[in-house]
Design a protein around this motif. Sequence first.
Motif, PDB file in Angstrom:
ATOM      1  N   LEU A  98       0.835  -1.201   0.000  1.00  0.00           N
ATOM      2  CA  LEU A  98       0.000   0.000   0.000  1.00  0.00           C
ATOM      3  C   LEU A  98       0.867   1.247   0.000  1.00  0.00           C
ATOM      4  CD1 LEU A  98      -2.772  -0.918   2.623  1.00  0.00           C
ATOM      5  CD2 LEU A  98      -2.758  -1.321   0.149  1.00  0.00           C
ATOM      6  N   GLU A 102      -2.610   5.120   1.572  1.00  0.00           N
ATOM      7  CA  GLU A 102      -3.460   3.959   1.830  1.00  0.00           C
ATOM      8  C   GLU A 102      -3.169   3.339   3.193  1.00  0.00           C
ATOM      9  OE1 GLU A 102      -4.026   2.569  -2.838  1.00  0.00           O
ATOM     10  OE2 GLU A 102      -2.322   1.836  -1.646  1.00  0.00           O
ATOM     11  N   GLU A 105      -5.026   5.372   5.634  1.00  0.00           N
ATOM     12  CA  GLU A 105      -6.463   5.117   5.509  1.00  0.00           C
ATOM     13  C   GLU A 105      -6.877   3.758   6.074  1.00  0.00           C
ATOM     14  OE1 GLU A 105      -7.795   7.305   1.387  1.00  0.00           O
ATOM     15  OE2 GLU A 105      -6.707   5.399   1.242  1.00  0.00           O
ATOM     16  N   MET A 109     -10.722   1.628   6.252  1.00  0.00           N
ATOM     17  CA  MET A 109     -10.992   1.102   4.914  1.00  0.00           C
ATOM     18  C   MET A 109     -12.419   0.578   4.778  1.00  0.00           C
ATOM     19  SD  MET A 109      -8.690   1.230   2.504  1.00  0.00           S
ATOM     20  CE  MET A 109      -6.948   1.339   2.124  1.00  0.00           C
ATOM     21  N   ARG A 118     -10.216   9.713   2.735  1.00  0.00           N
ATOM     22  CA  ARG A 118      -9.104  10.173   1.901  1.00  0.00           C
ATOM     23  C   ARG A 118      -8.686  11.598   2.267  1.00  0.00           C
ATOM     24  NH1 ARG A 118      -6.820   8.296  -2.908  1.00  0.00           N
ATOM     25  NH2 ARG A 118      -7.107   6.376  -1.697  1.00  0.00           N
TER      26      ARG A 118
END
Length: 231
Positions: A98, A102, A105, A109, A118
Amino acid sequence: MVRGENVVKEYRTGDQTIRALKGIDFRIDPGDSVAIVGPSGSGKSTLLNLLGLLDVPTEGEVRLRGEDVATLSDGERNRERKRTIGFVFQSFYLIPTLTALENVEMPRMLDRTPRKTRERATELLERVGLGDRTDHAPDELSGGQKQRVAIARSLINDPEIVLADEPTGNLDRDTGDRILDLFEELRTEEGVAVVTVTHDDYVAEAADRVVDLVDGELRGETARADGGGEP
């Protein structure tokens, strides 16, 4: 917010029982800034795991908002961790496939607000000085940059408590100052409690309370003279 009374933690190793914590009392209140110091093997990581609901005591009680965490199911403790606690692990635990964005995040998820996730992750990476590294994979980042991604990830769920294991251990002094300033901002402006395990006197001096843990026992607690918490 979090209270521990007469907390004992034991581990079995073969036919031996290791007592990592030997009946300690502790508390973490909203907006606290606490540094846990002590030599290797003193029980610091064990205490951090109990504060983070990753484990339960062998004896005694750990209470979150007055509720004994040992009475919670694994699923309930997982939900409380997600809602309440942010972790900064010394080993980062970034997912290599990732990007930095990511990875930040990741704890959200499965949430149904990907756009907000985001935006929040991007904002956090900018706050730790990595706004230009959002699309980089972990193997494209330095140790200090990985640490900052881990710190940003710990904040993605707007935790009430941040638990940080050697949060500046891989950072130069200027970047470490920036992270400590961020922790102070979270504490004073948002009421987030920040608990660090550290060998760095510089980090300990920035905390309002310093807890000295030796051989599983509390050997002392000091408060900063300029308005820190009660000892």
